[in-house]
Write an enzyme that holds these catalytic residues in place. Structure first.
Site, PDB file in Angstrom:
ATOM      1  N   SER A   1     -19.891 -29.997  50.825  1.00  0.00           N
ATOM      2  CA  SER A   1     -20.732 -29.439  52.175  1.00  0.00           C
ATOM      3  C   SER A   1     -19.956 -27.240  51.963  1.00  0.00           C
ATOM      4  O   SER A   1     -20.763 -26.447  52.784  1.00  0.00           O
ATOM      5  CB  SER A   1     -19.800 -29.612  53.686  1.00  0.00           C
ATOM      6  OG  SER A   1     -18.553 -29.970  53.009  1.00  0.00           O
TER       7      SER A   1
ATOM      8  N   ASN B   1     -11.873 -18.956  53.021  1.00  0.00           N
ATOM      9  CA  ASN B   1     -13.674 -19.294  52.001  1.00  0.00           C
ATOM     10  C   ASN B   1     -14.433 -18.517  50.612  1.00  0.00           C
ATOM     11  O   ASN B   1     -15.108 -18.558  50.063  1.00  0.00           O
ATOM     12  CB  ASN B   1     -14.045 -20.440  52.278  1.00  0.00           C
ATOM     13  CG  ASN B   1     -13.853 -21.443  52.419  1.00  0.00           C
ATOM     14  OD1 ASN B   1     -12.640 -21.913  51.770  1.00  0.00           O
ATOM     15  ND2 ASN B   1     -14.381 -22.337  53.001  1.00  0.00           N
TER      16      ASN B   1
ATOM     17  N   GLY C   1     -14.931 -34.151  54.316  1.00  0.00           N
ATOM     18  CA  GLY C   1     -14.619 -35.286  53.425  1.00  0.00           C
ATOM     19  C   GLY C   1     -15.769 -34.587  51.531  1.00  0.00           C
ATOM     20  O   GLY C   1     -15.803 -33.823  52.109  1.00  0.00           O
TER      21      GLY C   1
ATOM     22  N   ASP D   1       0.285 -26.476  34.142  1.00  0.00           N
ATOM     23  CA  ASP D   1       2.073 -26.559  33.659  1.00  0.00           C
ATOM     24  C   ASP D   1       2.613 -26.630  34.603  1.00  0.00           C
ATOM     25  O   ASP D   1       2.056 -27.009  36.497  1.00  0.00           O
ATOM     26  CB  ASP D   1       2.435 -25.961  32.163  1.00  0.00           C
ATOM     27  CG  ASP D   1       2.321 -24.598  32.869  1.00  0.00           C
ATOM     28  OD1 ASP D   1       2.709 -24.303  34.441  1.00  0.00           O
ATOM     29  OD2 ASP D   1       2.183 -23.737  32.382  1.00  0.00           O
TER      30      ASP D   1
ATOM     31  N   ARG E   1      -9.989 -25.548  43.429  1.00  0.00           N
ATOM     32  CA  ARG E   1      -9.683 -25.355  44.597  1.00  0.00           C
ATOM     33  C   ARG E   1     -11.466 -25.308  44.918  1.00  0.00           C
ATOM     34  O   ARG E   1     -11.145 -25.732  46.871  1.00  0.00           O
ATOM     35  CB  ARG E   1      -9.290 -23.023  44.621  1.00  0.00           C
ATOM     36  CG  ARG E   1      -9.473 -22.786  46.228  1.00  0.00           C
ATOM     37  CD  ARG E   1      -9.019 -21.179  46.851  1.00  0.00           C
ATOM     38  NE  ARG E   1      -8.629 -21.045  47.474  1.00  0.00           N
ATOM     39  CZ  ARG E   1      -9.303 -19.887  48.048  1.00  0.00           C
ATOM     40  NH1 ARG E   1      -9.465 -18.745  47.318  1.00  0.00           N
ATOM     41  NH2 ARG E   1      -8.515 -19.785  49.347  1.00  0.00           N
TER      42      ARG E   1
ATOM     43  N   THR F   1       1.904 -17.828  34.230  1.00  0.00           N
ATOM     44  CA  THR F   1       1.262 -18.885  33.492  1.00  0.00           C
ATOM     45  C   THR F   1      -0.266 -19.522  33.860  1.00  0.00           C
ATOM     46  O   THR F   1      -0.396 -20.552  34.358  1.00  0.00           O
ATOM     47  CB  THR F   1       1.641 -19.634  32.407  1.00  0.00           C
ATOM     48  OG1 THR F   1       2.116 -21.444  33.009  1.00  0.00           O
ATOM     49  CG2 THR F   1       2.463 -20.059  31.482  1.00  0.00           C
TER      50      THR F   1
ATOM     51  N   HIS G   1     -11.044 -27.653  49.069  1.00  0.00           N
ATOM     52  CA  HIS G   1     -11.693 -27.023  50.291  1.00  0.00           C
ATOM     53  C   HIS G   1     -12.866 -27.206  50.503  1.00  0.00           C
ATOM     54  O   HIS G   1     -13.364 -27.853  52.009  1.00  0.00           O
ATOM     55  CB  HIS G   1     -11.884 -25.090  49.702  1.00  0.00           C
ATOM     56  CG  HIS G   1     -10.967 -24.384  49.953  1.00  0.00           C
ATOM     57  ND1 HIS G   1     -10.681 -23.515  50.295  1.00  0.00           N
ATOM     58  CD2 HIS G   1      -9.801 -24.709  49.839  1.00  0.00           C
ATOM     59  CE1 HIS G   1      -9.634 -22.939  50.641  1.00  0.00           C
ATOM     60  NE2 HIS G   1      -8.925 -23.779  49.956  1.00  0.00           N
ATOM     61  N   ASP G   2     -13.570 -28.328  49.521  1.00  0.00           N
ATOM     62  CA  ASP G   2     -14.945 -29.230  50.085  1.00  0.00           C
ATOM     63  C   ASP G   2     -14.055 -30.444  50.529  1.00  0.00           C
ATOM     64  O   ASP G   2     -14.585 -31.017  51.574  1.00  0.00           O
ATOM     65  CB  ASP G   2     -15.724 -29.110  48.398  1.00  0.00           C
ATOM     66  CG  ASP G   2     -16.578 -29.931  48.913  1.00  0.00           C
ATOM     67  OD1 ASP G   2     -17.435 -30.422  49.554  1.00  0.00           O
ATOM     68  OD2 ASP G   2     -17.303 -31.217  47.831  1.00  0.00           O
TER      69      ASP G   2
ATOM     70  N   HIS H   1      -1.345 -24.643  42.480  1.00  0.00           N
ATOM     71  CA  HIS H   1      -0.810 -23.401  42.083  1.00  0.00           C
ATOM     72  C   HIS H   1      -0.968 -22.893  41.066  1.00  0.00           C
ATOM     73  O   HIS H   1       0.243 -21.933  40.797  1.00  0.00           O
ATOM     74  CB  HIS H   1      -0.538 -23.137  43.276  1.00  0.00           C
ATOM     75  CG  HIS H   1      -1.044 -23.149  44.488  1.00  0.00           C
ATOM     76  ND1 HIS H   1      -0.687 -22.911  45.729  1.00  0.00           N
ATOM     77  CD2 HIS H   1      -2.268 -22.961  45.046  1.00  0.00           C
ATOM     78  CE1 HIS H   1      -0.981 -22.802  46.840  1.00  0.00           C
ATOM     79  NE2 HIS H   1      -2.583 -23.344  46.424  1.00  0.00           N
ATOM     80  N   THR H   2      -0.069 -23.820  40.008  1.00  0.00           N
ATOM     81  CA  THR H   2       0.013 -23.493  39.089  1.00  0.00           C
ATOM     82  C   THR H   2      -1.171 -22.623  38.370  1.00  0.00           C
ATOM     83  O   THR H   2      -0.883 -22.171  37.227  1.00  0.00           O
ATOM     84  CB  THR H   2       0.147 -24.883  38.026  1.00  0.00           C
ATOM     85  OG1 THR H   2       0.675 -24.373  36.520  1.00  0.00           O
ATOM     86  CG2 THR H   2      -1.232 -25.926  37.858  1.00  0.00           C
TER      87      THR H   2
HETATM   88  C1  HEM Z   1      -0.285 -26.618  51.158  1.00  0.00           C
HETATM   89  C2  HEM Z   1      -1.666 -26.248  51.543  1.00  0.00           C
HETATM   90  C3  HEM Z   1      -2.235 -25.129  50.696  1.00  0.00           C
HETATM   91  C4  HEM Z   1      -2.334 -23.600  51.408  1.00  0.00           C
HETATM   92  C5  HEM Z   1      -1.651 -23.183  52.011  1.00  0.00           C
HETATM   93  C6  HEM Z   1      -2.995 -23.221  49.723  1.00  0.00           C
HETATM   94  C7  HEM Z   1      -4.104 -22.233  50.502  1.00  0.00           C
HETATM   95  C8  HEM Z   1      -4.078 -21.099  49.057  1.00  0.00           C
HETATM   96  C9  HEM Z   1      -4.568 -19.962  48.953  1.00  0.00           C
HETATM   97  C10 HEM Z   1      -3.685 -18.850  50.014  1.00  0.00           C
HETATM   98  C11 HEM Z   1      -4.964 -18.831  48.062  1.00  0.00           C
HETATM   99  C12 HEM Z   1      -5.020 -18.068  47.725  1.00  0.00           C
HETATM  100  C13 HEM Z   1      -6.623 -17.387  48.617  1.00  0.00           C
HETATM  101  C14 HEM Z   1      -6.812 -15.954  48.282  1.00  0.00           C
HETATM  102  O1  HEM Z   1      -6.126 -15.181  48.370  1.00  0.00           O
HETATM  103  O2  HEM Z   1      -7.556 -15.678  47.942  1.00  0.00           O
HETATM  104  C15 HEM Z   1      -4.874 -19.888  47.194  1.00  0.00           C
HETATM  105  C16 HEM Z   1      -5.470 -20.361  46.425  1.00  0.00           C
HETATM  106  C17 HEM Z   1      -5.747 -21.749  45.031  1.00  0.00           C
HETATM  107  N1  HEM Z   1      -5.551 -22.915  45.737  1.00  0.00           N
HETATM  108 FE1  HEM Z   1      -4.302 -23.630  46.954  1.00  0.00          FE
HETATM  109  N2  HEM Z   1      -3.478 -24.287  49.264  1.00  0.00           N
HETATM  110  C18 HEM Z   1      -3.418 -25.005  49.544  1.00  0.00           C
HETATM  111  C19 HEM Z   1      -2.993 -26.661  48.840  1.00  0.00           C
HETATM  112  C20 HEM Z   1      -3.823 -26.433  47.306  1.00  0.00           C
HETATM  113  C21 HEM Z   1      -4.741 -27.502  47.125  1.00  0.00           C
HETATM  114  C22 HEM Z   1      -4.320 -29.448  47.364  1.00  0.00           C
HETATM  115  C23 HEM Z   1      -5.489 -27.487  45.764  1.00  0.00           C
HETATM  116  C24 HEM Z   1      -6.078 -28.355  44.915  1.00  0.00           C
HETATM  117  C25 HEM Z   1      -6.042 -29.182  44.582  1.00  0.00           C
HETATM  118  C26 HEM Z   1      -5.492 -25.608  46.164  1.00  0.00           C
HETATM  119  C27 HEM Z   1      -5.793 -25.513  44.771  1.00  0.00           C
HETATM  120  C28 HEM Z   1      -5.742 -23.750  44.667  1.00  0.00           C
HETATM  121  C29 HEM Z   1      -5.899 -22.896  43.701  1.00  0.00           C
HETATM  122  C30 HEM Z   1      -6.248 -23.547  42.075  1.00  0.00           C
HETATM  123  C31 HEM Z   1      -6.069 -21.285  43.880  1.00  0.00           C
HETATM  124  C32 HEM Z   1      -5.862 -20.241  43.114  1.00  0.00           C
HETATM  125  C33 HEM Z   1      -7.782 -20.353  43.349  1.00  0.00           C
HETATM  126  C34 HEM Z   1      -7.929 -18.521  42.236  1.00  0.00           C
HETATM  127  O3  HEM Z   1      -7.381 -18.679  41.073  1.00  0.00           O
HETATM  128  O4  HEM Z   1      -9.365 -18.114  43.149  1.00  0.00           O
HETATM  129  N3  HEM Z   1      -4.367 -25.788  46.728  1.00  0.00           N
HETATM  130  N4  HEM Z   1      -4.721 -21.082  48.068  1.00  0.00           N
END
Ligand code: HEM
Length: 338
Positions: free
Chosen positions: A94, A112, A90, A266, A80, A261, A84-85, A209-210
């Site tokens: 940052s 963040n 880009g 996966d 993540r 998981t 976000h970076d 989000h896997t």
């Molecule tokens: C499609 C649009 C996306 C939205 C709206 C989104 C939004 C979010 C939100 C709201 C969370 C939970 C934050 C929290 O409650 O603390 C999250 C977690 C996460 N996001 Fe996304 N995300 C998106 C795309 C991505 C992308 C493109 C990646 C990486 C390539 C990513 C990787 C992750 C990961 C791995 C987590 C889990 C982080 C943890 O376990 O602390 N997300 N995302």
């Protein structure tokens, strides 16, 4: 050849599977070059550090591997952090800059605050500064750590071009451009399209989000539409709605895994969407909307297809607006500009 450590109590993967992954990664790169895929950042290359810091790959992979053995839940945050970076200013690290008395940095914006992994990036940077001072950018470290976290959690192995420079700007107001968890499929297609991604690439990237968890504050909007006696949100499984309510009863910071998981990379995430147990609005919408449902179904059925599309989209994401030459610098300390 390195073996994946067992982060979840399962036996390590076989050498054959690791070799197969390397082979698939190599085929992917050849295929990308053959199909005219061009690196927008011409100064970047796979072998960027071959002369100046030849041990870099091993140093990063070993550090991530050690960290995941201690805490397998760190894989999601590392992935993540990279997203976000790259999404803001880009892929220029940052996100790592600390706020100063005159400037509130990206990392202190509400979206963040739940990011993690900064200490590991610092640790890797320190080790690299010992080995090859002033050479490796923090932006490359984030990109490599995310890539290794994916592989070490069971996901695909792939290489990324290196040579990103670190940026000098990090402002809280820029983070308004992060996608919101309440976005529907059309909004996601639009904002990812603005960055040059197709709908299919957006769905593949959402498959990140896997790994990991979200806090109640990110999904409680789904519960306001739900009422125990009248199931008013047909896209939300009623038992799952009860689970989410229970999680949220512990407060806004209470965590819920995206799928069953949380530490394994996966395709369970896509199967969850089919079963109406997607966590965020922006997750479940991918199945509920005809335009993206077919892609979700394909990834749910065919993990190899998801892995291939994911790694391809990740390489593309890792090249978003990268800084080269004098547009950036190699920071001495990832938390402050030089
Ligand atoms: C499609 C649009 C996306 C939205 C709206 C989104 C939004 C979010 C939100 C709201 C969370 C939970 C934050 C929290 O409650 O603390 C999250 C977690 C996460 N996001 Fe996304 N995300 C998106 C795309 C991505 C992308 C493109 C990646 C990486 C390539 C990513 C990787 C992750 C990961 C791995 C987590 C889990 C982080 C943890 O376990 O602390 N997300 N995302």
């Amino acid at each position: 050849m390195m073996m994946r450590p067992s982060c979840n109590g399962e036996s390590p993967i076989s050498l054959g599977r690791v070799m197969m992954r390397y082979l698939l990664g190599a085929i992917l790169l050849i295929e990308m070059v053959a199909s005219g895929f061009r690196l927008r950042a011409d100064a970047l290359s796979m072998n960027y550090y071959i002369m100046t810091c030849p041990m870099i790959e091993g140093i990063v992979r070993n550090a991530v591997s050690r960290a995941l053995q201690d805490d397998p839940t760190l894989a999601g945050p590392l992935l993540r952090l990279h997203f976000h970076d790259c999404w803001i200013q880009g892929c220029d690290a940052s996100i790592l800059l600390d706020s100063t008395k005159d400037n509130t940095a990206e990392k202190d914006s509400p979206g963040n605050l739940s990011l993690r992994g900064y200490d590991l990036i610092d640790e890797i940077k320190d080790e690299l500064e010992d080995q090859c001072p002033g050479v490796v950018s923090c932006a490359d470290i984030i990109a490599m750590a995310a890539r290794d976290a994916v592989f070490l959690s069971g996901g695909p192995i792939y290489d990324i071009p290196k040579g990103r420079k670190d940026g000098r700007r990090s402002k809280i107001e820029d983070t308004i451009n992060l996608p919101f968890p309440t976005f529907n499929s059309s909004e996601l297609i639009r904002v990812f399209g603005q960055r040059g991604f197709t709908a299919q690439e957006m769905v593949a990237l959402s498959g990140a989000h896997t790994l990991g968890v979200a806090r109640c504050s990110s999904f409680k909007n789904r519960l306001s539409k739900f009422d125990a006696t009248h199931d008013v949100d047909p896209s939300l499984d009623s038992d799952f709605a009860q689970t989410l309510s229970k999680t949220c009863s512990a407060g806004d910071k209470a965590e819920q895994p995206f799928d069953n998981t949380r530490n394994d990379f996966d395709n369970d995430y896509f199967q969850a969407l089919q079963n109406k147990v997607g966590l965020l609005t922006s997750d479940q919408t991918l199945y509920d909307t005809p335009r993206t449902r077919g892609i979700v179904n394909a990834y749910a059925m065919n993990q190899a297809m998801f892995f291939l599309d994911f790694q391809r989209a990740m390489v593309k994401m890792s090249l978003l607006d990268v800084k080269e030459g004098s547009r950036g610098e190699v920071r001495k300390n990832c938390r402050t500009i030089n």
